[in-house]
Write an enzyme that holds these catalytic residues in place. Sequence first.
Site, PDB file in Angstrom:
ATOM      1  CB  ALA A  74      -0.803  -0.203   1.147  1.00  0.00           C
ATOM      2  CG  ASN A 154      -3.367   3.696  10.166  1.00  0.00           C
ATOM      3  OD1 ASN A 154      -3.928   4.625   9.654  1.00  0.00           O
ATOM      4  ND2 ASN A 154      -2.103   3.569  10.319  1.00  0.00           N
ATOM      5  CD  GLN A 182      -5.475  -1.009   9.189  1.00  0.00           C
ATOM      6  OE1 GLN A 182      -6.188  -1.901   9.660  1.00  0.00           O
ATOM      7  NE2 GLN A 182      -4.081  -0.845   9.059  1.00  0.00           N
ATOM      8  CB  ALA A 203      -1.371  -9.470   0.325  1.00  0.00           C
ATOM      9  CG  HIS A 204       1.251  -6.666   5.304  1.00  0.00           C
ATOM     10  ND1 HIS A 204       1.616  -6.351   6.523  1.00  0.00           N
ATOM     11  CD2 HIS A 204       1.464  -5.696   4.470  1.00  0.00           C
ATOM     12  CE1 HIS A 204       1.897  -4.867   6.456  1.00  0.00           C
ATOM     13  NE2 HIS A 204       1.874  -4.589   5.361  1.00  0.00           N
ATOM     14  CB  CYS A 329       4.677   3.724  10.476  1.00  0.00           C
ATOM     15  SG  CYS A 329       3.521   2.458   9.632  1.00  0.00           S
TER      16      CYS A 329
HETATM   17  C1  LIG Z   1      -0.379  -0.783   6.887  1.00  0.00           C
HETATM   18  C2  LIG Z   1      -0.844   0.448   5.914  1.00  0.00           C
HETATM   19  C3  LIG Z   1      -0.287   1.047   4.964  1.00  0.00           C
HETATM   20  C4  LIG Z   1       1.159   0.714   4.190  1.00  0.00           C
HETATM   21  O1  LIG Z   1       1.002  -0.650   3.678  1.00  0.00           O
HETATM   22  P1  LIG Z   1       2.250  -1.523   3.271  1.00  0.00           P
HETATM   23  O2  LIG Z   1       1.681  -2.589   2.176  1.00  0.00           O
HETATM   24  O3  LIG Z   1       2.867  -1.992   4.527  1.00  0.00           O
HETATM   25  O4  LIG Z   1       3.165  -0.572   2.648  1.00  0.00           O
HETATM   26  C5  LIG Z   1      -0.949   2.120   4.037  1.00  0.00           C
HETATM   27  N1  LIG Z   1      -1.803   2.665   4.676  1.00  0.00           N
HETATM   28  C6  LIG Z   1      -2.536   2.187   5.721  1.00  0.00           C
HETATM   29  C7  LIG Z   1      -3.987   2.627   6.305  1.00  0.00           C
HETATM   30  C8  LIG Z   1      -2.045   0.883   6.601  1.00  0.00           C
HETATM   31  O5  LIG Z   1      -2.691   0.702   7.330  1.00  0.00           O
END
Ligand SMILES: *Cc1c(COP(=O)(O)O)cnc(C)c1O
Length: 391
Positions: A74, A154, A182, A203-204, A329
């Site tokens: 993302a 998030n 999310q 995906a994660h 983060c």
């Molecule tokens: C985790 C997250 C991201 C980043 O996603 P990655 O795949 O880890 O780069 C971006 N936006 C939100 C709202 C997130 O929760």
Amino acid sequence: MLKLPIYMDYQATTPLDKRVLDAMMPYFTDRFGNAASKSHEFGWYAEKAVGLYRSKIAGLIGCEPNEIILTSGATESNNLAIKGSAEYYSRKKKKIITVPTEHSSVLDSCSSLAKKGFEIYLLKVDKFGLIDTDELRNVIDDNTALVSIMTVNNEIGTIQPVEEIGRICNEKNVPFHTDATQAVGKIPVNVNKMNIDLMSFTAHKMYGPKGTGALYIRSRGPKVKLVPQIDGGGHERGFRSGTLNVPGIVGFGKACEISIQEMSAEYEMIKSLSERFYKGISLKLDDLFINGHPEKRFPGNLNICFKQADSGTLMMSMKEIAISSGSACSSEAVEPSHVLKAISLKDDEMRTSVRFGFGRFTTVEEIDYAVEKVAECVKRVRGIFNRVLQK
Ligand SMILES: *Cc1c(COP(=O)(O)O)cnc(C)c1O
């Protein structure tokens, strides 16, 4: 048997579903081919798998497979959507509208554009983290290149009125991007019903592997234009060059397939666990409240302020429960969360807020254990605080 520590940080990442891993395995070994190799069977198998699993990803959000651009996650999707749109419109349109509660990958992409002469307009959010759609109506204009507003926050779980935001953008012919990381796989998301032009997800955060994500790019009614940010072999219709992560894409697609089947039952389960948790700690503790919107929220995200219980001390005292304060983060920084700041929490409230995240593998036993542990630890940390005050 209860296994410790208990994972309650589902917004940072989710465990990989065993069914997802099983689907991925062959693509690490026998079916290792490059999906861009057109001259032999190794490549054909890989390409076929990518096609099949791409259509499952598309199926979850109600778009066509060719509208899915596969990325590394993302963060990359947000960078591509925002910088790619800005670059496309840079001669004529210089304004980007977003929200102070966005993920750092959105806010930092905007800051980088601000240095290049773009105007970044931050909409106000109320104490629940919701935008005012009238403000959006007033500030969106012919100079606006993009509106970027996330679906589910998030840190606090607040759900923005995405469908209405999309309608406003549509009426003004301004592309609408949403970071739905999310939301996808957890609540129903349909890009057509919700008037979304660009959408990032990964995906994660939905029981798939790390390092694979997607950007939905509307190709019809109207077609969305952007400038690629990674050049090379012209993969992904030229939007994102680079050899495809075939096992990752298979895992992402499998995770989407499972979500389509299980999302509604899973949502109810998570909601009931979340309510059980909050009811449990509320019976044992005073002086606590939920950050974010009381109803317009994803229940698997419970950000709670325990007054007078410093979040760092609290987390140290209950290592058996994996949670976070602020977003993962920025967990290295001592800075208070920009999201909690944006919803106007007081300094001491920011320092005493922690996020509990529940998901697919959370059990009733874990919830009941966590209720006891949290209540005990909050009381202990508050005791320390009050002893310090008396001195
Ligand atoms: C985790 C997250 C991201 C980043 O996603 P990655 O795949 O880890 O780069 C971006 N936006 C939100 C709202 C997130 O929760």
